[in-house]
Enzyme design. Sequence first.
Site, PDB file in Angstrom:
ATOM      1  N   LYS A  86       0.814  -1.247  -0.109  1.00  0.00           N
ATOM      2  CA  LYS A  86      -0.121   0.010  -0.084  1.00  0.00           C
ATOM      3  C   LYS A  86       0.836   1.190   0.028  1.00  0.00           C
ATOM      4  CE  LYS A  86      -4.199  -1.731   0.594  1.00  0.00           C
ATOM      5  NZ  LYS A  86      -4.371  -3.032   1.251  1.00  0.00           N
ATOM      6  N   GLU A 108     -10.364   6.192   2.669  1.00  0.00           N
ATOM      7  CA  GLU A 108     -11.321   5.039   3.186  1.00  0.00           C
ATOM      8  C   GLU A 108     -10.274   4.065   3.742  1.00  0.00           C
ATOM      9  OE1 GLU A 108     -10.377   5.279   0.158  1.00  0.00           O
ATOM     10  OE2 GLU A 108      -9.818   3.027  -0.236  1.00  0.00           O
ATOM     11  N   SER A 376       1.782  -9.848  -0.752  1.00  0.00           N
ATOM     12  CA  SER A 376       1.593  -8.598  -0.763  1.00  0.00           C
ATOM     13  C   SER A 376       1.875  -7.777   0.557  1.00  0.00           C
ATOM     14  CB  SER A 376      -0.093  -8.225  -1.224  1.00  0.00           C
ATOM     15  OG  SER A 376      -0.845  -9.027  -0.394  1.00  0.00           O
TER      16      SER A 376
END
Length: 408
Positions: A86, A108, A376
């Site tokens: 991210k 969000e 990830s």
Amino acid sequence: MNRKGYYGELGGMFVPEVLIRTFEELVAAFEEARDDPGFQQEYQEILSSYSCRPTPLTFARNLSEYLGGAAIYVKREDLGHTGAHKINNVMGQGLLAERMGKKRVIAETGAGQHGIATATMAARFGFQCTIYMGEVDVARQRPNVFWMEQLGAQVVSVRDGSRTLKDAMNEAFRDWATNMSDTHYVLGTASGPHPFPEMVTYFQSVIGREARAQILERAGRLPARVYACVGGGSNAMGIFSGFLHDPVELVGVEAGGKGLTSGLHASRLASGQGTVGVAQGYKTYFLQDQDGQMKGTHSIAAGLDYVGVSPILSHLRDRGRVRVEAAEDAEVLEAFSLVLRKEGLIPALESAHAFAGAFREIPEMSRQDLVIINQSGRGDKDIFTIAEALGDPGWRNFLREKAEADRA
Ligand SMILES: *Cc1c(COP(=O)(O)O)cnc(C)c1O
């Protein structure tokens, strides 16, 4: 892509009238930054000196031997700052927001990983930061809420609808519509209205570029397959984009939850149950009923628990370029334990879906083949969920004793 922001019939920018100018400004700013070598250089500098790139490609020798098929390489996005891919996207958008003269960022978050990455970026850039999170998620992701607040962000608990990710996203759009002059909305995945799918994919494409160069250097050839889990689609698009023009099979793995016939899953593509519609500002496959009401979703991995999916990834699936499978919670937990025991790696539960999907197929592959699995993120964040799912007695005692000590 024919019209801007469309991938076949999917994508688009279905936003309220008041936000159209803001979106057009963002499109222009993004396109200008992307073509500016100065921006590129600054972004590269942040990635290497702050986010810890390049992340390594690890050869999983024990797992490869154990499964007896293709040789397995793992792309280590778990080693990026804040523990997942991210950060690649939020640092890019932070730099863009600064360039646009914004003073405040909003986002969000579902599981809280994107919220933590955004709060981290805001601290670094000196932005004010508000994170929208469904009330249900605030309750079940308390450690992440704690860190967002410690990082200086305001966490707003959203009480609308199912009180989860999609409701948090709607609330963030509402905020943006009233504060667009000084605020940038940092959307967390390769979904939502144009330019987010394209922009987030662009900022995540560093994963695929690195992975391709690393495997060529290490093994001297391309992998037969690349596996990635699919929530909104950003880590998958990030790694897949490095191999789109190669003879490499690209496999996405969605959350099969408690099974594709149980109604308790988040598989929009592999299940065949997602249908094309417009919601949350874009057109894609959603899990919805005949009246366009969004269905409830379930996954053991909070980061995969979303009703929509990247229009770019969906289009690649429709064209046959990407194959999408689903892995169920139980299978994911098994894959998770296997990775820990065989390699000493701790994947996030989201990433464990990619491992589960790969483990099913690898034994049938040739020993000459190579595969890359995108890890990830790291799994430390999932300690509450995993310990509970595995029924670990020591952990139960710890929680009970802690609660008793607090009461006393
Ligand atoms: C958020 C998250 C995901 C899912 O999001 P995508 O946009 O589909 O990548 C997957 N893995 C981890 C570790 C995450 O934090």
